[in-house]
Design a protein around this motif. Structure first.
Motif, PDB file in Angstrom:
ATOM      1  N   ALA A   1       0.835  -1.206   0.000  1.00  0.00           N
ATOM      2  CA  ALA A   1       0.000   0.000   0.000  1.00  0.00           C
ATOM      3  C   ALA A   1       0.868   1.253   0.000  1.00  0.00           C
ATOM      4  N   ALA A   2       1.952   1.229   0.768  1.00  0.00           N
ATOM      5  CA  ALA A   2       2.853   2.388   0.793  1.00  0.00           C
ATOM      6  C   ALA A   2       3.547   2.562  -0.543  1.00  0.00           C
ATOM      7  N   ASP A   3       3.990   1.459  -1.138  1.00  0.00           N
ATOM      8  CA  ASP A   3       4.650   1.525  -2.449  1.00  0.00           C
ATOM      9  C   ASP A   3       3.722   2.124  -3.498  1.00  0.00           C
ATOM     10  N   PHE A   4       2.450   1.779  -3.409  1.00  0.00           N
ATOM     11  CA  PHE A   4       1.476   2.223  -4.401  1.00  0.00           C
ATOM     12  C   PHE A   4       0.795   3.531  -3.996  1.00  0.00           C
ATOM     13  N   ASP A   5       1.288   4.158  -2.925  1.00  0.00           N
ATOM     14  CA  ASP A   5       0.751   5.434  -2.464  1.00  0.00           C
ATOM     15  C   ASP A   5      -0.752   5.334  -2.215  1.00  0.00           C
ATOM     16  N   MET A   6      -1.152   4.227  -1.571  1.00  0.00           N
ATOM     17  CA  MET A   6      -2.565   3.989  -1.311  1.00  0.00           C
ATOM     18  C   MET A   6      -2.850   4.253   0.163  1.00  0.00           C
TER      19      MET A   6
END
Length: 388
Positions: free
Chosen positions: A199-204
């Motif tokens: 989620a952090a990698d995908f800016d979610m």
């Protein structure tokens, strides 16, 4: 014109653009649609975006220069975005070619993978079920995104995804349906750590990842409009306990949505008899460990027994015709590794049994990849309303 057509597609599950085939246009106009898809995907998604060129066998300088312009623009206009280009050592030219571009762009990098790609691969290699779950969610989502509104999901609801695993389904729901609140709960610390990192990698943002025991959740009564629990009741030895908890946290008038399988109904052609035998044995294997992968058709009476009304039931068949047949094959190979390579060994099955058991999975893969073959995996989706 290019000698053979190439394809470009975007997979929102992995935030991954996939280029494959031979990309040899005489002019940029010939690939304008493909380039526009790349540009739009980079504009739409933040965090990490993957460009998978493992199956791109050829690219000429016309295409490469045009692709470089879009990637460079994407990096410069959004310095918060990271673009990772995934290459394969099989295409020796690929890494060196794209590394030349990466040298001038700090937020673009090149990685070489020779196995099936999914984000955080090195982390999840120890977790035997995570590769299965990622690809399964990717395939079932094609069906579920159409079914979920029928079962009551719409934007603006308070939602809980119980037994969320690595968080793929919650992430897809967050993007597609935009719930007002989304709690994703699981008892696996490692799975939740993985979900948070993706989620952090995908800016979610906006998903509340929560550690907890699904049979005894530390969540208040009557607080969610829509509660999901996918492919999880079937691996609980007392599913009625979990259903009581799902009922408890659901608001009166809200709905609980579950999915389960009937593994003995997995099918394929050619080699139908071998495939049928293996999946009947899968059901027995899970039963040995107090799990019920035949639960799908039982969904209606399970929900009624738990106190729900207005039951809705759908059955859909995930097949090798849903997108890339290799995805289906990847799921089956993962099942073989876990079911024959670990569970059957733990049960103490003989080498002769395990060889025959494995052959059914191999035949299912063969059916999935055969140009005239058909392979299927049935899923039951059901929901019930908590009475007012």
């Amino acid at each position: 014109m290019s000698l053979l057509p190439f394809t470009v597609r975007f997979d929102p599950t992995n935030q991954e653009l996939v280029l494959s085939g031979k990309m040899r246009p005489e002019s940029v106009a010939e690939i304008a649609d493909a380039l526009e898809l790349v540009r739009q995907s980079l504009e739409k998604y933040s965090g990490i975006v993957y460009l998978n060129v493992k199956r791109l066998t050829h690219i000429n300088m016309t295409a490469f220069a045009a692709l470089c312009d879009i990637l460079a623009a994407g990096c410069r206009t959004r310095p918060d975005r990271n673009i990772k280009i995934i290459t394969s050592s099989v295409m020796a030219w690929s890494a060196s070619l794209f590394e030349m571009l990466a040298a001038s762009l700090p937020n673009l990098s090149v990685e070489v993978y020779d196995s099936a790609f999914y984000p955080g691969q090195s982390f999840v290699e120890d977790e035997s079920f995570i590769p299965i779950l990622r690809t399964q969610t990717k395939m079932t989502w094609r069906h579920e995104r159409e079914l979920l509104p029928r079962h009551g999901l719409r934007s603006g609801l308070a939602m809980a995804d119980i037994c969320c695993g690595i968080g793929d389904f919650a992430a897809l729901v967050q993007r597609e349906f935009k719930p007002a609140r989304l709690v994703a709960l699981d008892h696996s610390v490692r799975s939740l750590d993985y979900a948070r990192r993706v989620a952090a990698d995908f800016d979610m943002r906006g998903i509340e990842y929560t550690y907890g025991d699904a049979s005894q959740m530390l969540l208040r009564d009557d607080q969610f409009d829509f509660v999901t629990c996918r492919h999880s009741l079937q691996i609980f030895d007392r599913p009625e306990m979990l259903l009581r908890e799902l009922f408890r946290i659901c608001k009166p008038g809200g709905r609980v949505y579950i999915t389960n399988e009937k593994n003995s109904h997995c099918l394929g052609e050619p080699h139908a008899e071998s495939i049928k035998w293996t999946y009947e044995e899968v059901a027995k294997l899970f039963s040995h460990f107090d799990m019920d992968v035949e639960m799908g058709p039982k969904s209606r009476h399970l929900l009624l027994n738990a106190g729900f009304d207005d039951i809705k039931v759908d059955c859909f068949m995930v097949t090798n015709l849903d997108g890339d047949p290799q995805d289906f094959a990847d799921v089956i190979e993962a099942w073989e590794n876990v079911y024959a390579g670990e569970m059957a060994v733990r049960r103490g099955d003989s080498p002769d049994f395990i060889r025959r058991f494995r052959q059914g999975f191999k035949d299912h893969v063969f059916a999935a990849l055969h140009p005239k073959g058909y392979a299927g995996w049935p899923i039951w989706a059901a929901s019930g309303r908590k009475p007012l």
